[in-house]
Design a protein around this motif. Structure first.
Motif, PDB file in Angstrom:
ATOM      1  N   ASN A  96       0.791  -1.233   0.000  1.00 39.76           N
ATOM      2  CA  ASN A  96       0.000   0.000   0.000  1.00 39.76           C
ATOM      3  C   ASN A  96       0.824   1.284   0.000  1.00 39.76           C
ATOM      4  O   ASN A  96       0.289   2.356  -0.289  1.00 39.76           O
ATOM      5  N   GLU A  97       2.124   1.183   0.315  1.00 36.48           N
ATOM      6  CA  GLU A  97       2.949   2.399   0.385  1.00 36.48           C
ATOM      7  C   GLU A  97       4.308   2.252  -0.293  1.00 36.48           C
ATOM      8  O   GLU A  97       4.612   2.962  -1.250  1.00 36.48           O
ATOM      9  N   ILE A  98       5.130   1.310   0.193  1.00 38.14           N
ATOM     10  CA  ILE A  98       6.543   1.257  -0.215  1.00 38.14           C
ATOM     11  C   ILE A  98       6.723   0.701  -1.622  1.00 38.14           C
ATOM     12  O   ILE A  98       7.438   1.276  -2.448  1.00 38.14           O
ATOM     13  N   LEU A  99       6.100  -0.446  -1.894  1.00 41.73           N
ATOM     14  CA  LEU A  99       6.181  -1.086  -3.219  1.00 41.73           C
ATOM     15  C   LEU A  99       4.753  -1.365  -3.677  1.00 41.73           C
ATOM     16  O   LEU A  99       4.274  -2.495  -3.585  1.00 41.73           O
ATOM     17  N   PRO A 100       4.047  -0.347  -4.148  1.00 42.76           N
ATOM     18  CA  PRO A 100       2.601  -0.467  -4.409  1.00 42.76           C
ATOM     19  C   PRO A 100       2.232  -1.664  -5.291  1.00 42.76           C
ATOM     20  O   PRO A 100       2.849  -1.896  -6.331  1.00 42.76           O
ATOM     21  N   PHE A 101       1.246  -2.391  -4.810  1.00 42.58           N
ATOM     22  CA  PHE A 101       0.719  -3.537  -5.549  1.00 42.58           C
ATOM     23  C   PHE A 101      -0.366  -3.052  -6.502  1.00 42.58           C
ATOM     24  O   PHE A 101      -1.211  -2.236  -6.132  1.00 42.58           O
ATOM     25  N   ALA A 102      -0.357  -3.570  -7.731  1.00 34.39           N
ATOM     26  CA  ALA A 102      -1.319  -3.132  -8.763  1.00 34.39           C
ATOM     27  C   ALA A 102      -2.644  -3.879  -8.591  1.00 34.39           C
ATOM     28  O   ALA A 102      -2.975  -4.792  -9.351  1.00 34.39           O
ATOM     29  N   TYR A 103      -3.402  -3.454  -7.577  1.00 33.55           N
ATOM     30  CA  TYR A 103      -4.676  -4.125  -7.266  1.00 33.55           C
ATOM     31  C   TYR A 103      -5.622  -4.131  -8.471  1.00 33.55           C
ATOM     32  O   TYR A 103      -6.249  -5.152  -8.758  1.00 33.55           O
ATOM     33  N   ASP A 104      -5.744  -3.013  -9.147  1.00 35.31           N
ATOM     34  CA  ASP A 104      -6.699  -2.920 -10.252  1.00 35.31           C
ATOM     35  C   ASP A 104      -6.360  -3.913 -11.359  1.00 35.31           C
ATOM     36  O   ASP A 104      -7.242  -4.564 -11.919  1.00 35.31           O
ATOM     37  N   THR A 105      -5.063  -4.020 -11.677  1.00 30.83           N
ATOM     38  CA  THR A 105      -4.626  -4.985 -12.702  1.00 30.83           C
ATOM     39  C   THR A 105      -4.931  -6.405 -12.242  1.00 30.83           C
ATOM     40  O   THR A 105      -5.415  -7.235 -13.022  1.00 30.83           O
ATOM     41  N   TYR A 106      -4.649  -6.682 -10.963  1.00 31.22           N
ATOM     42  CA  TYR A 106      -4.903  -8.024 -10.414  1.00 31.22           C
ATOM     43  C   TYR A 106      -6.390  -8.370 -10.484  1.00 31.22           C
ATOM     44  O   TYR A 106      -6.770  -9.441 -10.973  1.00 31.22           O
ATOM     45  N   PHE A 107      -7.237  -7.466 -10.005  1.00 30.39           N
ATOM     46  CA  PHE A 107      -8.672  -7.757  -9.933  1.00 30.39           C
ATOM     47  C   PHE A 107      -9.321  -7.847 -11.313  1.00 30.39           C
ATOM     48  O   PHE A 107     -10.317  -8.551 -11.484  1.00 30.39           O
ATOM     49  N   SER A 108      -8.771  -7.155 -12.290  1.00 27.12           N
ATOM     50  CA  SER A 108      -9.366  -7.180 -13.631  1.00 27.12           C
ATOM     51  C   SER A 108      -8.765  -8.269 -14.528  1.00 27.12           C
ATOM     52  O   SER A 108      -9.210  -8.462 -15.657  1.00 27.12           O
ATOM     53  N   SER A 109      -7.770  -8.981 -14.015  1.00 27.09           N
ATOM     54  CA  SER A 109      -7.087  -9.990 -14.828  1.00 27.09           C
ATOM     55  C   SER A 109      -8.005 -11.165 -15.159  1.00 27.09           C
ATOM     56  O   SER A 109      -8.849 -11.569 -14.348  1.00 27.09           O
ATOM     57  N   GLU A 110      -7.805 -11.721 -16.343  1.00 28.57           N
ATOM     58  CA  GLU A 110      -8.530 -12.936 -16.733  1.00 28.57           C
ATOM     59  C   GLU A 110      -7.873 -14.187 -16.166  1.00 28.57           C
ATOM     60  O   GLU A 110      -8.438 -15.277 -16.233  1.00 28.57           O
ATOM     61  N   MET A 111      -6.679 -14.035 -15.615  1.00 23.14           N
ATOM     62  CA  MET A 111      -6.008 -15.169 -14.976  1.00 23.14           C
ATOM     63  C   MET A 111      -6.731 -15.537 -13.681  1.00 23.14           C
ATOM     64  O   MET A 111      -7.165 -14.661 -12.935  1.00 23.14           O
ATOM     65  N   GLU A 112      -6.825 -16.830 -13.421  1.00 21.92           N
ATOM     66  CA  GLU A 112      -7.381 -17.310 -12.157  1.00 21.92           C
ATOM     67  C   GLU A 112      -6.218 -17.578 -11.198  1.00 21.92           C
ATOM     68  O   GLU A 112      -5.277 -18.291 -11.549  1.00 21.92           O
ATOM     69  N   CYS A 113      -6.284 -17.002 -10.019  1.00 21.66           N
ATOM     70  CA  CYS A 113      -5.202 -17.169  -9.042  1.00 21.66           C
ATOM     71  C   CYS A 113      -5.751 -17.771  -7.751  1.00 21.66           C
ATOM     72  O   CYS A 113      -6.648 -17.199  -7.126  1.00 21.66           O
TER      73      CYS A 113
END
Length: 287
Positions: A96-113
């Motif tokens: 959330n601060e130091i090395l921001p995670f790309a939540y939007d890319t993750y949630f919109s991905s067609e990949m199943e994780c």
């Protein structure tokens, strides 16, 4: 590039997961993405960063550039926090601060994780997903990475969880259930590695620490047997050409390695090995 219909299985191993980071960074640089990913423990960190398409992120989390990213507690803090590692830093400050995670890319991905956790009540593996809630996603990741005795139990949806590797270290069986014909497995230990049964003293420590969770204790004490059985099965699948396996060909770093040069060297080994094996892997995926 379209997703390749295949399942990627990522073993854990704490800081040994930096080898997997090297493998995945090469795949991401080449634009190679598969339809399904299963991450276990440290493999979970690699899995979510692969789905969010962030090459270098897991490496940078595992090999911090300065003291602000140091996630190991000293002994005094270990007693106070009941944790060897600063899990708030890893799963809150980092994303959330130091090395921001790309939540939007993750949630919109067609990949199943799928993220593997161990349910402390049942002692069984659960294959968890999250497609909307940022906080819950990171909580599941934290649970998957919470090593017994060294880090606290994590509650997700009011259920206690620990490290996914306790119940299913290398979920090839789960990958088969998903149904993709092609399965790539990234291990963090050498060919032929097998786990030893924990000592009688360590077994007593586990029983005392988790006396409220008898099913969890049974799973922990059976882990070496289940892991070795999985490895024997995996070796057979590999020989028959049913799966493609990438594993270190040098001595792995220790599970809680802190030396930056050693970690970077192991990362680079993963990257270079993936580069060397890329043609063979693509032939396997395409045949």
């Amino acid at each position: 590039m379209d997703l390749i219909k295949a399942t990627l299985v990522l073993e854990g191993g704490a800081t040994r997961g930096v080898f997997t980071s090297g493998v995945l960074d090469l795949l991401m640089e080449k634009g190679i993405y598969v339809s399904h990913v299963i991450g276990v423990s440290a493999g979970t960190c690699n899995a979510v960063d692969y789905v969010s398409r962030q090459p270098g992120r897991t490496r940078d989390c595992m090999i911090p550039a300065d003291k602000s990213g140091n996630y190991y507690y000293g002994m005094r803090d270990f007693v106070k926090e009941k944790s060897l590692m600063n899990m708030d830093l890893i799963f809150d400050k980092f994303p959330n601060e130091i090395l921001p995670f790309a939540y939007d890319t993750y949630f919109s991905s067609e990949m199943e994780c799928e993220i593997v956790t161990t349910n402390c009540l049942t002692g069984k593996a659960e294959y968890m997903t999250e497609r909307k809630d940022r906080e819950r996603l990171m909580k599941i990741c934290r649970a998957s990475c919470s090593m017994p005795l060294l880090t606290p139990i994590v509650n997700v949806d009011d259920v206690p969880y620990l490290d996914g590797g306790l119940a299913d270290s290398v979920p090839v069986g789960r990958a088969k259930e998903i149904g993709n014909e092609k399965i790539i497995v990234v291990l963090t230990k050498n060919q032929g590695y097998r786990k030893k049964v924990p000592s009688k003293g360590l077994q007593r420590v586990y029983r005392r620490a988790y006396h409220s969770y008898p099913n969890l204790v049974r799973t922990i004490l059976r882990r070496s047997f289940e892991y070795n059985k999985t490895m024997n099965h995996l070796d057979q699948l590999e020989k028959r050409g049913e799966i493609f396996v990438l594993r270190p060909q040098v001595k792995p770093v220790s599970r809680l390695e802190r030396n930056k040069e050693s970690l970077l060297s192991f990362y680079e080994h993963g990257y270079q090995l993936a580069e060397r094996k890329l043609d063979d892997m693509m032939k396997y995926l395409e045949c």
